[in-house]
Scaffold this motif. Structure first.
Motif, PDB file in Angstrom:
ATOM      1  N   MET A   1      62.376   8.263  -8.004  1.00 15.91           N
ATOM      2  CA  MET A   1      61.640   9.392  -8.526  1.00 15.91           C
ATOM      3  C   MET A   1      60.728   8.976  -9.685  1.00 15.91           C
ATOM      4  O   MET A   1      59.610   9.463  -9.797  1.00 15.91           O
ATOM      5  N   PHE A   2      61.197   8.086 -10.540  1.00 13.94           N
ATOM      6  CA  PHE A   2      60.416   7.708 -11.712  1.00 13.94           C
ATOM      7  C   PHE A   2      59.148   6.941 -11.340  1.00 13.94           C
ATOM      8  O   PHE A   2      58.139   7.042 -12.036  1.00 13.94           O
ATOM      9  N   GLU A   3      59.195   6.213 -10.225  1.00 16.73           N
ATOM     10  CA  GLU A   3      57.983   5.525  -9.774  1.00 16.73           C
ATOM     11  C   GLU A   3      56.913   6.547  -9.395  1.00 16.73           C
ATOM     12  O   GLU A   3      55.726   6.361  -9.664  1.00 16.73           O
ATOM     13  N   VAL A   4      57.339   7.643  -8.784  1.00 14.90           N
ATOM     14  CA  VAL A   4      56.412   8.713  -8.416  1.00 14.90           C
ATOM     15  C   VAL A   4      55.835   9.346  -9.677  1.00 14.90           C
ATOM     16  O   VAL A   4      54.620   9.583  -9.768  1.00 14.90           O
ATOM     17  N   LEU A   5      56.676   9.607 -10.680  1.00  9.78           N
ATOM     18  CA  LEU A   5      56.198  10.211 -11.921  1.00  9.78           C
ATOM     19  C   LEU A   5      55.196   9.309 -12.624  1.00  9.78           C
ATOM     20  O   LEU A   5      54.182   9.783 -13.154  1.00  9.78           O
ATOM     21  N   VAL A   6      55.452   8.015 -12.633  1.00 12.81           N
ATOM     22  CA  VAL A   6      54.515   7.070 -13.253  1.00 12.81           C
ATOM     23  C   VAL A   6      53.181   7.095 -12.507  1.00 12.81           C
ATOM     24  O   VAL A   6      52.116   7.102 -13.121  1.00 12.81           O
ATOM     25  N   PHE A   7      53.237   7.137 -11.186  1.00  8.40           N
ATOM     26  CA  PHE A   7      52.016   7.207 -10.389  1.00  8.40           C
ATOM     27  C   PHE A   7      51.219   8.464 -10.737  1.00  8.40           C
ATOM     28  O   PHE A   7      50.002   8.411 -10.929  1.00  8.40           O
ATOM     29  N   VAL A   8      51.901   9.599 -10.848  1.00  8.14           N
ATOM     30  CA  VAL A   8      51.233  10.858 -11.179  1.00  8.14           C
ATOM     31  C   VAL A   8      50.613  10.763 -12.569  1.00  8.14           C
ATOM     32  O   VAL A   8      49.458  11.149 -12.783  1.00  8.14           O
ATOM     33  N   TYR A   9      51.352  10.224 -13.534  1.00  4.53           N
ATOM     34  CA  TYR A   9      50.853  10.081 -14.905  1.00  4.53           C
ATOM     35  C   TYR A   9      49.604   9.202 -14.936  1.00  4.53           C
ATOM     36  O   TYR A   9      48.624   9.521 -15.598  1.00  4.53           O
ATOM     37  N   GLU A  10      49.636   8.100 -14.211  1.00  6.39           N
ATOM     38  CA  GLU A  10      48.521   7.149 -14.234  1.00  6.39           C
ATOM     39  C   GLU A  10      47.294   7.656 -13.484  1.00  6.39           C
ATOM     40  O   GLU A  10      46.174   7.251 -13.795  1.00  6.39           O
ATOM     41  N   ASN A  11      47.475   8.531 -12.503  1.00  6.43           N
ATOM     42  CA  ASN A  11      46.356   8.950 -11.659  1.00  6.43           C
ATOM     43  C   ASN A  11      45.770  10.312 -12.008  1.00  6.43           C
ATOM     44  O   ASN A  11      44.690  10.652 -11.504  1.00  6.43           O
ATOM     45  N   TYR A  12      46.442  11.087 -12.806  1.00  4.45           N
ATOM     46  CA  TYR A  12      45.924  12.390 -13.218  1.00  4.45           C
ATOM     47  C   TYR A  12      45.977  12.444 -14.735  1.00  4.45           C
ATOM     48  O   TYR A  12      47.055  12.511 -15.321  1.00  4.45           O
ATOM     49  N   TRP A  13      44.815  12.404 -15.353  1.00  9.03           N
ATOM     50  CA  TRP A  13      44.721  12.206 -16.798  1.00  9.03           C
ATOM     51  C   TRP A  13      45.389  13.286 -17.620  1.00  9.03           C
ATOM     52  O   TRP A  13      45.772  13.044 -18.756  1.00  9.03           O
ATOM     53  N   ARG A  14      45.560  14.481 -17.086  1.00  6.38           N
ATOM     54  CA  ARG A  14      46.275  15.553 -17.780  1.00  6.38           C
ATOM     55  C   ARG A  14      47.018  16.382 -16.751  1.00  6.38           C
ATOM     56  O   ARG A  14      46.664  16.392 -15.569  1.00  6.38           O
ATOM     57  N   GLY A  15      48.025  17.101 -17.221  1.00  2.32           N
ATOM     58  CA  GLY A  15      48.801  17.931 -16.319  1.00  2.32           C
ATOM     59  C   GLY A  15      47.972  18.963 -15.590  1.00  2.32           C
ATOM     60  O   GLY A  15      48.211  19.260 -14.418  1.00  2.32           O
ATOM     61  N   ASP A  16      46.955  19.515 -16.270  1.00  2.00           N
ATOM     62  CA  ASP A  16      46.137  20.531 -15.617  1.00  2.00           C
ATOM     63  C   ASP A  16      45.139  19.933 -14.630  1.00  2.00           C
ATOM     64  O   ASP A  16      44.504  20.657 -13.871  1.00  2.00           O
ATOM     65  N   ALA A  17      44.995  18.603 -14.611  1.00  2.00           N
ATOM     66  CA  ALA A  17      44.120  17.930 -13.633  1.00  2.00           C
ATOM     67  C   ALA A  17      44.870  17.594 -12.349  1.00  2.00           C
ATOM     68  O   ALA A  17      44.265  17.207 -11.355  1.00  2.00           O
ATOM     69  N   LEU A 134      56.621  10.726 -21.917  1.00  2.00           N
ATOM     70  CA  LEU A 134      55.208  10.641 -21.531  1.00  2.00           C
ATOM     71  C   LEU A 134      54.798  11.833 -20.676  1.00  2.00           C
ATOM     72  O   LEU A 134      53.726  12.415 -20.858  1.00  2.00           O
ATOM     73  N   MET A 135      55.652  12.213 -19.733  1.00  2.00           N
ATOM     74  CA  MET A 135      55.339  13.335 -18.848  1.00  2.00           C
ATOM     75  C   MET A 135      55.304  14.662 -19.610  1.00  2.00           C
ATOM     76  O   MET A 135      54.523  15.553 -19.279  1.00  2.00           O
ATOM     77  N   TYR A 137      54.364  14.974 -22.833  1.00  2.63           N
ATOM     78  CA  TYR A 137      53.045  14.928 -23.479  1.00  2.63           C
ATOM     79  C   TYR A 137      51.953  15.284 -22.468  1.00  2.63           C
ATOM     80  O   TYR A 137      51.058  16.063 -22.745  1.00  2.63           O
ATOM     81  N   TRP A 138      52.035  14.677 -21.293  1.00  2.00           N
ATOM     82  CA  TRP A 138      51.052  14.882 -20.223  1.00  2.00           C
ATOM     83  C   TRP A 138      50.969  16.350 -19.835  1.00  2.00           C
ATOM     84  O   TRP A 138      49.889  16.908 -19.695  1.00  2.00           O
ATOM     85  N   SER A 139      52.119  16.992 -19.667  1.00  3.17           N
ATOM     86  CA  SER A 139      52.130  18.401 -19.250  1.00  3.17           C
ATOM     87  C   SER A 139      51.552  19.316 -20.327  1.00  3.17           C
ATOM     88  O   SER A 139      51.009  20.370 -20.008  1.00  3.17           O
ATOM     89  N   ALA A 140      51.662  18.894 -21.591  1.00  7.03           N
ATOM     90  CA  ALA A 140      51.104  19.688 -22.683  1.00  7.03           C
ATOM     91  C   ALA A 140      49.610  19.441 -22.853  1.00  7.03           C
ATOM     92  O   ALA A 140      48.956  20.111 -23.643  1.00  7.03           O
ATOM     93  N   GLY A 141      49.078  18.467 -22.113  1.00  5.29           N
ATOM     94  CA  GLY A 141      47.665  18.142 -22.232  1.00  5.29           C
ATOM     95  C   GLY A 141      47.338  17.425 -23.523  1.00  5.29           C
ATOM     96  O   GLY A 141      46.231  17.525 -24.037  1.00  5.29           O
ATOM     97  N   VAL A 142      48.328  16.702 -24.057  1.00  6.02           N
ATOM     98  CA  VAL A 142      48.161  16.016 -25.330  1.00  6.02           C
ATOM     99  C   VAL A 142      48.307  14.518 -25.107  1.00  6.02           C
ATOM    100  O   VAL A 142      49.274  14.066 -24.488  1.00  6.02           O
ATOM    101  N   GLU A 143      47.338  13.772 -25.611  1.00  4.69           N
ATOM    102  CA  GLU A 143      47.414  12.311 -25.546  1.00  4.69           C
ATOM    103  C   GLU A 143      48.189  11.840 -26.772  1.00  4.69           C
ATOM    104  O   GLU A 143      47.815  12.143 -27.903  1.00  4.69           O
ATOM    105  N   PRO A 144      49.293  11.112 -26.574  1.00  4.24           N
ATOM    106  CA  PRO A 144      50.015  10.599 -27.746  1.00  4.24           C
ATOM    107  C   PRO A 144      49.126   9.626 -28.509  1.00  4.24           C
ATOM    108  O   PRO A 144      48.273   8.960 -27.914  1.00  4.24           O
ATOM    109  N   ASP A 145      49.311   9.559 -29.832  1.00  2.00           N
ATOM    110  CA  ASP A 145      48.486   8.613 -30.580  1.00  2.00           C
ATOM    111  C   ASP A 145      48.842   7.190 -30.168  1.00  2.00           C
ATOM    112  O   ASP A 145      49.842   6.955 -29.490  1.00  2.00           O
TER     113      ASP A 145
END
Length: 162
Positions: A1-17, A134-135, A137-145
């Motif tokens: 499952m985590f490999e899928v989440l990493v793929f989603v994080y890397e390919n969609y710059w924000r949760g709303d995208a 990371l996910m 942060y991603w879902s909130a649409g916030v890039e961590p510093d």
């Protein structure tokens, strides 16, 4: 499952995208992920979307948004026995580190805890917890510093102590 989440994080710059879950499932299947992993990841993402939708997260980067729940500076989060067993000392220590560093506000911490508890098995590895953070942060649409991102993505095994 985590490999899928990493793929989603890397390919969609924000949760709303990110596309809707059905379309995302088809894309993940086309990429070659296992159907069981896709199903687990989509269920997990659905829970993340629900939690993010019902929580307004205020980070240092967005002080103009008032938080829904104000946490007192003297308050203390007590972790249940189930949370302690499921996450383990290393993962809980990392959550505490992020929180005391001021980069994981209380509402975001609660989403991290919710999504960590939704993952079967335990105790959770630190790498898996970092993906969850990371996910969130991603879902909130916030890039961590940059320093937080470095901490979340850095391989601590190869670090040399000074």
């Amino acid at each position: 499952m985590f490999e899928v989440l990493v793929f989603v994080y890397e390919n969609y710059w924000r949760g709303d995208a990110c596309p809707e879950l059905k379309q995302l499932g088809r894309k993940l299947s086309a990429v070659g992920f296992d159907s069981d992993e896709i199903e687990a990841a989509l269920a997990w993402l659905d829970g993340l979307n629900l939690a993010a939708r019902h929580t307004r997260i205020t980070l240092p980067a967005s002080p103009d948004l008032p938080p829904i729940q104000q946490q007192s500076p003297t308050s203390l989060r007590v972790y249940s026995s189930a949370e302690q067993d499921h996450l383990g000392a290393e993962a809980l220590g990392f959550v505490s580190f992020l929180e005391t560093s001021g980069v994981l506000p209380a509402p975001m911490r609660e989403i991290v805890m919710d999504r960590a508890m939704a993952v079967p098995g335990g105790p959770m590895s630190l790498d898996d917890l970092k993906i969850i953070v990371l996910m969130v942060y991603w879902s909130a649409g916030v890039e961590p510093d940059a320093l937080v991102l470095d901490e979340l993505c850095d391989d601590t095994e190869s670090r040399i102590a000074h």
